[in-house]
Design an enzyme around this catalytic site. Structure first.
Site, PDB file in Angstrom:
ATOM      1  N   TYR A   1      13.417 -37.613 -25.714  1.00 24.43           N
ATOM      2  CA  TYR A   1      12.940 -37.027 -26.973  1.00 24.43           C
ATOM      3  C   TYR A   1      11.523 -36.482 -26.785  1.00 24.43           C
ATOM      4  O   TYR A   1      11.228 -35.328 -27.154  1.00 24.43           O
ATOM      5  CB  TYR A   1      12.969 -38.078 -28.079  1.00 24.43           C
ATOM      6  CG  TYR A   1      12.416 -37.601 -29.394  1.00 24.43           C
ATOM      7  CD1 TYR A   1      13.203 -36.855 -30.266  1.00 24.43           C
ATOM      8  CD2 TYR A   1      11.108 -37.896 -29.777  1.00 24.43           C
ATOM      9  CE1 TYR A   1      12.704 -36.405 -31.482  1.00 24.43           C
ATOM     10  CE2 TYR A   1      10.594 -37.455 -30.985  1.00 24.43           C
ATOM     11  CZ  TYR A   1      11.401 -36.711 -31.841  1.00 24.43           C
ATOM     12  OH  TYR A   1      10.897 -36.262 -33.040  1.00 24.43           O
TER      13      TYR A   1
ATOM     14  N   ASN B   1      14.662 -27.419 -37.720  1.00 27.79           N
ATOM     15  CA  ASN B   1      14.325 -28.800 -38.045  1.00 27.79           C
ATOM     16  C   ASN B   1      15.224 -29.815 -37.347  1.00 27.79           C
ATOM     17  O   ASN B   1      14.795 -30.943 -37.095  1.00 27.79           O
ATOM     18  CB  ASN B   1      14.427 -28.985 -39.570  1.00 27.79           C
ATOM     19  CG  ASN B   1      14.456 -30.448 -39.965  1.00 27.79           C
ATOM     20  OD1 ASN B   1      13.451 -31.151 -39.895  1.00 27.79           O
ATOM     21  ND2 ASN B   1      15.622 -30.932 -40.374  1.00 27.79           N
TER      22      ASN B   1
ATOM     23  N   SER C   1       6.803 -32.930 -32.855  1.00 24.57           N
ATOM     24  CA  SER C   1       6.490 -34.351 -33.045  1.00 24.57           C
ATOM     25  C   SER C   1       5.256 -34.700 -32.244  1.00 24.57           C
ATOM     26  O   SER C   1       4.979 -34.082 -31.196  1.00 24.57           O
ATOM     27  CB  SER C   1       7.669 -35.210 -32.567  1.00 24.57           C
ATOM     28  OG  SER C   1       7.297 -36.573 -32.472  1.00 24.57           O
TER      29      SER C   1
ATOM     30  N   SER D   1      11.589 -33.386 -24.650  1.00 23.75           N
ATOM     31  CA  SER D   1      12.154 -32.222 -25.355  1.00 23.75           C
ATOM     32  C   SER D   1      11.148 -31.623 -26.332  1.00 23.75           C
ATOM     33  O   SER D   1      11.081 -30.398 -26.492  1.00 23.75           O
ATOM     34  CB  SER D   1      13.441 -32.617 -26.095  1.00 23.75           C
ATOM     35  OG  SER D   1      13.176 -33.434 -27.228  1.00 23.75           O
ATOM     36  N   LYS D   2      10.352 -32.464 -26.976  1.00 26.66           N
ATOM     37  CA  LYS D   2       9.372 -31.948 -27.933  1.00 26.66           C
ATOM     38  C   LYS D   2       8.191 -31.286 -27.226  1.00 26.66           C
ATOM     39  O   LYS D   2       7.615 -30.311 -27.729  1.00 26.66           O
ATOM     40  CB  LYS D   2       8.897 -33.075 -28.854  1.00 26.66           C
ATOM     41  CG  LYS D   2       9.969 -33.585 -29.805  1.00 26.66           C
ATOM     42  CD  LYS D   2      10.490 -32.487 -30.724  1.00 26.66           C
ATOM     43  CE  LYS D   2      11.455 -33.023 -31.768  1.00 26.66           C
ATOM     44  NZ  LYS D   2      11.960 -31.977 -32.676  1.00 26.66           N
TER      45      LYS D   2
END
Length: 262
Positions: free
Chosen positions: A157, A91, A144, A160-161
């Site tokens: 971000y 998480n 995400s 990376s997701k």
């Protein structure tokens, strides 16, 4: 309660446990009888959270997810305390904001260390423990909607997701023969946190655009993670479950405009 009998005695690891999402996930597993291992950066915060969870065999171990040696030490500590876990929930994640032209390389590296390298190392280490123990297991990565939709100021971000989603499928493919399932959950919009605060105007506008008209609640994310970790999801691996109130299919404003045009 649904899942209650199934998770009694199951050993569940939750990273980023002191954040909002991590707290929701930890509470959800505790409520269905699982035994928790909570991890985050600060032992003091973990101890406070552990006290709230009660003393039913739960443990809390601090780890720096930017440090491969710290991750390895964490996995070893879990093995010494528990043996192999049954469920691992990756998480933990960070969300620094800056335009690419202004971004410092250390911030770039931090995003990929925490959001991508750490889930890789943790999944690798704990999958090895599961295989050595001759058991299956479940790994759930928290992804995400940013994995599919680029956003200015948070490109690292988003990137990376996207990579985490591909990593999820890669692990799912390679671990299937051992009975270890690997999936991801894409939570919906949340109203920020102390780490990533959002203005009231931003929150109001975001909620207004969600087709189901509300932000994500604890039960939404927890229900998805529990399902993917349960026997009900025993034939699901390599999947990304989107739990976002319809936000990924289009905003409410766009939908209403098209409806009027019809």
């Amino acid at each position: 309660m649904q899942f209650a009998d199934e998770f009694k005695g199951k050993k569940v690891i939750v990273t980023g446990a002191c954040g909002i999402m991590g707290g929701w996930i930890a509470d959800g597993f505790r409520e269905v009888g699982a035994t928790l291992c909570l991890t985050d950066r600060e032992q003091g915060k973990l101890d406070a959270m552990l006290a709230k969870q009660g003393s039913d065999g739960h443990i809390a171990i601090a780890a720096d997810l930017r440090d491969a040696a710290s991750i390895k030490a964490f996995a070893d500590d879990v093995a010494d305390a528990w043996g192999a876990p049954d469920v691992v929930v990756n998480n933990a994640g960070i969300y620094p904001s800056a335009f690419l032209l202004d971004m410092d390389i250390d911030d770039w590296d931090a995003v990929f260390d925490v959001n991508l390298r750490a889930p890789f190392l943790l999944s690798q280490l704990f999958a090895r423990q599961m295989i050595a123990a001759g058991q299956g297991g479940s790994i759930v990565n928290i992804s995400s909607g940013a994995s599919r939709k680029m956003r200015t100021t948070v490109v690292p971000y988003c990137t990376s997701k996207t990579a985490l989603d591909r990593l999820t499928k890669g692990f799912a493919l390679e671990l299937a023969e051992y009975g270890i399932r690997v999936n991801a959950v894409e939570p919906g919009f949340m109203a920020g946190s102390d780490v990533s605060p959002l203005s009231d105007d931003h929150v109001s506008a975001a909620i207004a655009s969600i087709p189901l008209g509300r932000p994500s609640s604890p039960k939404d994310v927890v229900g998805a993670v529990l399902y993917l970790s349960s026997e009900a999801g025993a034939y699901v691996t390599g999947a990304t479950l989107t739990v976002d109130g319809g936000n990924s299919i289009g905003t409410k404003a766009v939908y209403q405009a098209k409806k009027k045009a019809l």
